[in-house]
Motif scaffolding. Structure first.
Motif, PDB file in Angstrom:
ATOM      1  N   SER A  22       0.837  -1.201   0.000  1.00  0.00           N
ATOM      2  CA  SER A  22       0.000   0.000   0.000  1.00  0.00           C
ATOM      3  C   SER A  22       0.868   1.246   0.000  1.00  0.00           C
ATOM      4  N   LYS A  23       1.676   1.429   1.024  1.00  0.00           N
ATOM      5  CA  LYS A  23       2.519   2.609   1.090  1.00  0.00           C
ATOM      6  C   LYS A  23       3.697   2.323   2.004  1.00  0.00           C
ATOM      7  N   SER A  24       4.681   3.224   1.959  1.00  0.00           N
ATOM      8  CA  SER A  24       5.847   3.087   2.820  1.00  0.00           C
ATOM      9  C   SER A  24       5.816   4.188   3.870  1.00  0.00           C
ATOM     10  N   ASN A  25       6.897   4.285   4.631  1.00  0.00           N
ATOM     11  CA  ASN A  25       6.984   5.367   5.619  1.00  0.00           C
ATOM     12  C   ASN A  25       7.632   6.614   5.034  1.00  0.00           C
ATOM     13  N   GLY A  31       8.122   3.308  -5.637  1.00  0.00           N
ATOM     14  CA  GLY A  31       8.713   1.993  -5.876  1.00  0.00           C
ATOM     15  C   GLY A  31      10.139   1.936  -5.373  1.00  0.00           C
ATOM     16  N   VAL A  32      10.626   0.707  -5.151  1.00  0.00           N
ATOM     17  CA  VAL A  32      11.981   0.476  -4.656  1.00  0.00           C
ATOM     18  C   VAL A  32      12.552  -0.737  -5.361  1.00  0.00           C
ATOM     19  N   MET A  33      13.843  -0.662  -5.702  1.00  0.00           N
ATOM     20  CA  MET A  33      14.579  -1.837  -6.152  1.00  0.00           C
ATOM     21  C   MET A  33      15.734  -2.056  -5.198  1.00  0.00           C
ATOM     22  N   PHE A  34      15.867  -3.274  -4.689  1.00  0.00           N
ATOM     23  CA  PHE A  34      16.916  -3.618  -3.739  1.00  0.00           C
ATOM     24  C   PHE A  34      18.069  -4.277  -4.492  1.00  0.00           C
ATOM     25  N   ASP A  35      19.288  -3.789  -4.262  1.00  0.00           N
ATOM     26  CA  ASP A  35      20.463  -4.362  -4.920  1.00  0.00           C
ATOM     27  C   ASP A  35      21.529  -4.545  -3.861  1.00  0.00           C
ATOM     28  N   ILE A  36      21.432  -5.641  -3.120  1.00  0.00           N
ATOM     29  CA  ILE A  36      22.236  -5.788  -1.913  1.00  0.00           C
ATOM     30  C   ILE A  36      23.168  -6.983  -2.044  1.00  0.00           C
ATOM     31  N   GLY A  37      24.139  -6.863  -2.945  1.00  0.00           N
ATOM     32  CA  GLY A  37      25.168  -7.889  -3.064  1.00  0.00           C
ATOM     33  C   GLY A  37      24.602  -9.276  -3.255  1.00  0.00           C
ATOM     34  N   ASP A  38      25.099 -10.233  -2.460  1.00  0.00           N
ATOM     35  CA  ASP A  38      24.632 -11.610  -2.585  1.00  0.00           C
ATOM     36  C   ASP A  38      23.393 -11.858  -1.728  1.00  0.00           C
ATOM     37  N   ASP A  39      22.788 -10.783  -1.237  1.00  0.00           N
ATOM     38  CA  ASP A  39      21.622 -10.895  -0.379  1.00  0.00           C
ATOM     39  C   ASP A  39      20.340 -10.745  -1.209  1.00  0.00           C
ATOM     40  N   LEU A  40      20.168  -9.583  -1.814  1.00  0.00           N
ATOM     41  CA  LEU A  40      19.051  -9.348  -2.732  1.00  0.00           C
ATOM     42  C   LEU A  40      19.598  -8.654  -3.973  1.00  0.00           C
ATOM     43  N   PRO A  41      20.352  -9.331  -4.815  1.00  0.00           N
ATOM     44  CA  PRO A  41      21.023  -8.681  -5.936  1.00  0.00           C
ATOM     45  C   PRO A  41      20.085  -8.420  -7.117  1.00  0.00           C
ATOM     46  N   ARG A  42      19.500  -7.267  -7.154  1.00  0.00           N
ATOM     47  CA  ARG A  42      18.549  -6.882  -8.221  1.00  0.00           C
ATOM     48  C   ARG A  42      17.418  -7.912  -8.340  1.00  0.00           C
ATOM     49  N   PHE A  48       4.245   0.659  -4.335  1.00  0.00           N
ATOM     50  CA  PHE A  48       3.326   1.127  -3.297  1.00  0.00           C
ATOM     51  C   PHE A  48       2.073   1.698  -3.967  1.00  0.00           C
ATOM     52  N   ALA A  49       1.065   0.845  -4.104  1.00  0.00           N
ATOM     53  CA  ALA A  49      -0.094   1.150  -4.936  1.00  0.00           C
ATOM     54  C   ALA A  49      -0.950   2.290  -4.390  1.00  0.00           C
ATOM     55  N   ASP A  50      -1.191   2.314  -3.091  1.00  0.00           N
ATOM     56  CA  ASP A  50      -2.014   3.387  -2.527  1.00  0.00           C
ATOM     57  C   ASP A  50      -1.340   4.745  -2.671  1.00  0.00           C
ATOM     58  N   GLU A  51      -0.020   4.764  -2.525  1.00  0.00           N
ATOM     59  CA  GLU A  51       0.715   6.011  -2.699  1.00  0.00           C
ATOM     60  C   GLU A  51       0.559   6.523  -4.132  1.00  0.00           C
ATOM     61  N   ILE A  52       0.585   5.594  -5.091  1.00  0.00           N
ATOM     62  CA  ILE A  52       0.371   5.979  -6.485  1.00  0.00           C
ATOM     63  C   ILE A  52      -1.050   6.495  -6.680  1.00  0.00           C
ATOM     64  N   ALA A  53      -2.012   5.784  -6.108  1.00  0.00           N
ATOM     65  CA  ALA A  53      -3.413   6.187  -6.259  1.00  0.00           C
ATOM     66  C   ALA A  53      -3.681   7.569  -5.674  1.00  0.00           C
ATOM     67  N   ASN A  54      -2.950   7.923  -4.633  1.00  0.00           N
ATOM     68  CA  ASN A  54      -3.153   9.227  -3.990  1.00  0.00           C
ATOM     69  C   ASN A  54      -2.581  10.376  -4.793  1.00  0.00           C
TER      70      ASN A  54
END
Length: 417
Positions: A22-25, A31-42, A48-54
């Motif tokens: 829905s939304k973030s803080n 939107g967010v893309m996480f690129d965290i090495g061997d943890d969450l690499p792309r 955040f759909a509600d934020e877009i709708a607003n």
């Protein structure tokens, strides 16, 4: 992300995990893309759909949801923002541009009139023909491939640049501008309005993750001319904002805003992993569509020194612990709960006096923020706060020290209730 993923996140494959939330803080974050090495690499995305709708009219919502989702997936496939200075395509109607940044800003309607649910030709050529490691999520680090500069786009990515007077951007370093070997690198940054008019700026203007601020880092060899251009620091997360939701902050003539920069660990690893001298410059970029010019507000160039290890023990601690990717992520993400074992290992280093003073202060500071966010007692938070408060002026730049001190003061009343 960890609980819901249906396939491993630690190896390259054409699988991305999109959280439809829905939304973030953070107001205005779409939107967010996480690129965290061997943890969450792309491989990790969020929309955040509600934020877009607003922030859009109801009849425009479907296309904005689609554009945002494809935009984030594009990041997962190693596509950069079109408006970035190095790419030089603020006039693009690709999925990878922002409507509010189109042709310099203020032309959102024109963007959507020309939007055709497409990528640009150089992006398509990259997606079709680049080597697999450059594209596949889990492969090459984000923004590590300059596909926009290889001639496939049918245009020159170079945009004329011109100084932007009246925007004073300043970087501030720690005392003596020296970092211990393995010490996290935090710098202060301030922007002062030296024009004679009021400036309305996005609230994320000093956040490198949001795209307006570029951080350039160059290794310096004493007595030798610079070799090649400076490297852009690429954060491990990319935050895509909408200025209408992000809002504007008003900066009157003579007023300043300030923040700090966490440059310890990025998508390409540790930019200050070796002892020696480094030049760091920050650049704010505003595109003027009427003149086809990037207006640049560069900061001072800060020369930093990463000291050689004080002894063999300090060198082993740095190489074996402090320069590990998971430790870099722990510092950069502010001691997230899922890396609590890393936090325990680092706080144990402090307890055993195996971490140098400046490193220990950074560990205590990061642990304090992590504990303050999590489910813990005020006693634990205050314990870390008390240990770091006595070292603020000796270890950190004045902005980071002031912000940390204000945070600590905010904790103290809670302990008296």
């Amino acid at each position: 992300m960890y609980k819901s993923a249906q396939s491993p996140l630690d190896r390259p494959e054409f699988a991305v995990h999109l959280l439809w939330l829905s939304k973030s803080n953070r107001p205005g974050l779409l939107g967010v893309m996480f690129d965290i090495g061997d943890d969450l690499p792309r491989q990790g995305l969020a929309v955040f759909a509600d934020e877009i709708a607003n922030n859009v009219a109801p009849d425009a919502l479907p296309r904005k949801l689609i554009q945002t989702a494809v935009h984030e997936i594009g990041h997962a496939l190693n596509l950069a923002h079109r408006f970035e200075r190095e790419v030089g395509r603020a006039d693009s109607t690709s999925f990878m541009n922002y409507d509010w940044r189109y042709a310099g800003g203020g032309r959102t309607s024109a963007f959507w009139q020309n939007f055709a649910y497409q990528f640009d030709s150089d992006e398509i050529a990259f997606l079709r023909h680049a080597p697999l490691p450059q594209i596949v999520p889990g492969g090459a680090p984000f923004r590590s491939v300059r596909y926009w500069a290889d001639g496939n786009g049918g245009y020159s990515p170079y945009v004329p640049e011109q100084p932007l007077p009246g925007y004073k951007l300043e970087l501030l370093g720690p005392p003596q501008f020296i970092f211990e070997f393995g010490q996290p690198v935090l710098l202060g940054i301030s922007l002062t309005n030296q024009t004679r008019r009021r400036l309305d700026l996005p609230t994320s203007v000093l956040d490198p993750k949001a795209g307006l601020l570029e951080i350039l880092i160059r290794r310096v060899q004493p007595g030798r001319p610079p070799e090649g251009p400076p490297a852009s620091f690429v954060p491990i997360t990319t935050r895509c904002f909408d200025i209408s939701g992000d809002g504007l902050q008003r900066l009157e003539p003579g007023e300043s805003i300030e923040d700090n920069l966490q440059l310890t660990f990025g998508a390409a690893g540790f930019p200050f992993a070796e002892p020696g001298l480094y030049d760091v410059t920050a650049v704010l970029v505003f595109y003027d569509s009427s003149r086809g010019i990037d207006f640049l507000a560069p900061s001072n160039t800060l020369r930093l020194r990463v000291a050689y290890p004080a002894n063999s023990k300090a060198e082993r601690v740095a190489h074996d612990v402090l320069l590990r990717p998971d430790v870099g992520r722990w510092f950069t993400l502010g001691a997230p709960t899922r890396l609590k074992e890393v936090g325990k290992e680092l706080t144990e280093l402090v307890a055993q006096s195996k971490a140098q003073d400046a490193v220990a202060a950074n560990i205590e500071r990061t642990a304090m923020f992590g504990f303050a966010r999590g489910k813990t007692t005020q006693k634990q938070v205050i314990g870390h706060a008390q240990k770091v408060s006595s070292t603020l002026s000796q270890v950190f730049d004045v902005i980071t020290a002031k912000q940390t001190e204000e945070f600590i003061k905010g904790l103290l009343p809670k302990t008296k209730q």
